[in-house]
Design a protein around this motif. Structure first.
Motif, short mmCIF file in Angstrom:
data_model
loop_
_atom_site.label_atom_id
_atom_site.label_comp_id
_atom_site.label_asym_id
_atom_site.label_seq_id
_atom_site.Cartn_x
_atom_site.Cartn_y
_atom_site.Cartn_z
N ALA A 19 0.84 -1.20 0.00
CA ALA A 19 0.00 0.00 0.00
C ALA A 19 0.87 1.24 0.00
O ALA A 19 0.60 2.20 -0.70
N THR A 20 1.93 1.29 0.82
CA THR A 20 2.84 2.42 0.85
C THR A 20 4.24 1.90 0.99
O THR A 20 4.52 1.20 1.94
N PRO A 21 5.13 2.16 0.12
CA PRO A 21 4.89 2.94 -1.08
C PRO A 21 4.04 2.17 -2.08
O PRO A 21 4.02 0.96 -2.08
N VAL A 22 3.36 2.92 -2.91
CA VAL A 22 2.52 2.31 -3.93
C VAL A 22 3.41 1.60 -4.91
O VAL A 22 4.40 2.15 -5.36
N LEU A 23 3.08 0.38 -5.23
CA LEU A 23 3.90 -0.39 -6.16
C LEU A 23 3.00 -1.25 -7.01
O LEU A 23 2.32 -2.12 -6.50
N ALA B 101 10.58 13.77 -18.87
CA ALA B 101 9.78 14.57 -17.94
C ALA B 101 8.29 14.45 -18.27
O ALA B 101 7.46 14.33 -17.36
N GLN B 102 7.95 14.47 -19.56
CA GLN B 102 6.54 14.33 -19.95
C GLN B 102 5.97 12.98 -19.53
O GLN B 102 4.83 12.90 -19.07
N LEU B 103 6.75 11.91 -19.68
CA LEU B 103 6.29 10.59 -19.25
C LEU B 103 6.01 10.57 -17.74
O LEU B 103 4.99 10.04 -17.29
N ILE B 104 6.91 11.18 -16.99
CA ILE B 104 6.75 11.21 -15.53
C ILE B 104 5.55 12.07 -15.14
O ILE B 104 4.71 11.67 -14.33
N TRP B 105 5.45 13.28 -15.72
CA TRP B 105 4.32 14.16 -15.41
C TRP B 105 2.99 13.51 -15.78
O TRP B 105 2.03 13.57 -15.02
N SER B 106 2.92 12.89 -16.96
CA SER B 106 1.65 12.29 -17.38
C SER B 106 1.28 11.13 -16.46
O SER B 106 0.10 10.91 -16.18
N THR B 107 2.27 10.42 -15.96
CA THR B 107 1.98 9.33 -15.00
C THR B 107 1.43 9.90 -13.71
O THR B 107 0.45 9.39 -13.16
N MET B 108 2.04 10.98 -13.22
CA MET B 108 1.56 11.60 -11.97
C MET B 108 0.12 12.10 -12.13
O MET B 108 -0.71 11.91 -11.24
N VAL B 109 -0.17 12.72 -13.26
CA VAL B 109 -1.53 13.24 -13.49
C VAL B 109 -2.52 12.08 -13.62
O VAL B 109 -3.63 12.16 -13.09
N ALA B 110 -2.13 11.02 -14.30
CA ALA B 110 -3.02 9.86 -14.45
C ALA B 110 -3.34 9.25 -13.09
O ALA B 110 -4.50 8.90 -12.81
N ILE B 111 -2.33 9.17 -12.22
CA ILE B 111 -2.56 8.64 -10.87
C ILE B 111 -3.44 9.60 -10.08
O ILE B 111 -4.36 9.17 -9.37
N GLU B 112 -3.19 10.90 -10.19
CA GLU B 112 -4.01 11.91 -9.50
C GLU B 112 -5.48 11.80 -9.92
O GLU B 112 -6.38 11.79 -9.09
N HIS B 113 -5.72 11.72 -11.23
CA HIS B 113 -7.10 11.62 -11.72
C HIS B 113 -7.75 10.32 -11.26
O HIS B 113 -8.93 10.31 -10.87
N LEU C 18 -5.81 -2.03 -8.76
CA LEU C 18 -5.12 -0.75 -8.70
C LEU C 18 -5.72 0.15 -7.62
O LEU C 18 -4.99 0.84 -6.90
N ALA C 19 -7.04 0.14 -7.48
CA ALA C 19 -7.69 0.93 -6.43
C ALA C 19 -7.19 0.48 -5.05
O ALA C 19 -6.92 1.30 -4.18
N GLN C 20 -7.02 -0.81 -4.90
CA GLN C 20 -6.52 -1.36 -3.64
C GLN C 20 -5.05 -0.97 -3.44
O GLN C 20 -4.65 -0.56 -2.35
N ILE C 21 -4.25 -1.08 -4.48
CA ILE C 21 -2.83 -0.74 -4.39
C ILE C 21 -2.63 0.72 -4.04
O ILE C 21 -1.78 1.07 -3.22
N GLY D 56 -3.41 3.43 -0.02
CA GLY D 56 -2.53 4.11 0.93
C GLY D 56 -2.15 5.51 0.46
O GLY D 56 -2.16 6.46 1.23
N LEU D 57 -1.83 5.63 -0.81
CA LEU D 57 -1.50 6.93 -1.38
C LEU D 57 -2.71 7.86 -1.35
O LEU D 57 -2.60 9.03 -0.98
N ARG D 58 -3.87 7.31 -1.70
CA ARG D 58 -5.11 8.10 -1.66
C ARG D 58 -5.38 8.63 -0.26
O ARG D 58 -5.80 9.77 -0.09
#
Length: 178
Positions: free
Chosen positions: A14-18, A53-65, A92-95, A98-100
């Motif tokens: 759960a934390t860290p998310v993996l 950087a775009q790959l990393i940012w897009s991943t962060m935004v996808a996780i945020e959404h 994925l919701a379960q994984i 913890g981050l949520r």
């Protein structure tokens, strides 16, 4: 975070998310038989600084959404095939539970460039790993990501995201390990 390889570590926490992907035999690219006149599969282009950087940012935004909506379908469906096979939206919701629960807004990672704790490294000819953090306050966001070259683009293959408290607020300070 453990020093265990992102791809080799198959346990989910759960934390860290993996969340990880295994490469099923059906997803591996077949090589042409010797003596055939078929050109080899094009090598994956190494991402440049901006594309990385775009790959990393897009991943962060996808996780945020996904965290904000509770819907992990888009995150899953835009990832590599192996990731999709091993992680359905409910898993994925379960994984990411913890981050949520930390209620961190990952969209704030868009206001700063990622900092790398190591240069990107090839894990396989079609997979690379990148590790680093976003120096946000009061919590920095540490990431360990893997991307696989598939269907002409880099797709998420493995992900670990963890908010951590920065002990040293000085510029360039690395986040403290938990």
């Amino acid at each position: 975070m453990s020093q265990t390889s992102l791809i080799a570590r198959m346990a989910l926490a759960a934390t860290p998310v993996l969340a990880l992907a295994a490469t099923p035999a059906s997803a591996q690219q077949a090589q042409p038989a010797a003596g055939t006149n078929v050109p080899p599969v094009a090598a994956a282009p190494v991402p440049g600084e901006m594309e990385l950087a775009q790959l990393i940012w897009s991943t962060m935004v996808a996780i945020e959404h996904a965290n904000a909506s509770g819907n992990y379908t888009v995150l899953r469906d835009t990832a590599a095939t192996g990731f999709q096979i091993n992680n359905d939206p409910a898993k994925l919701a379960q994984i990411f539970a913890g981050l949520r629960s930390t209620r961190i807004d990952l969209s704030t990672t868009l206001v700063t460039a990622p900092r790398y704790t190591a240069p990107p490294r090839q894990l396989r000819p079609d997979v690379f790993q990148v590790q680093g953090y976003f120096p946000l306050r009061p919590r920095t966001v540490v990431f360990d990501l893997a991307f696989q070259w598939q269907n002409g683009r880099w797709r998420l293959f493995g992900v670990s995201v963890e908010p951590r408290v920065m002990l040293d607020q000085a510029e360039g300070a690395k986040p403290a390990a938990k």
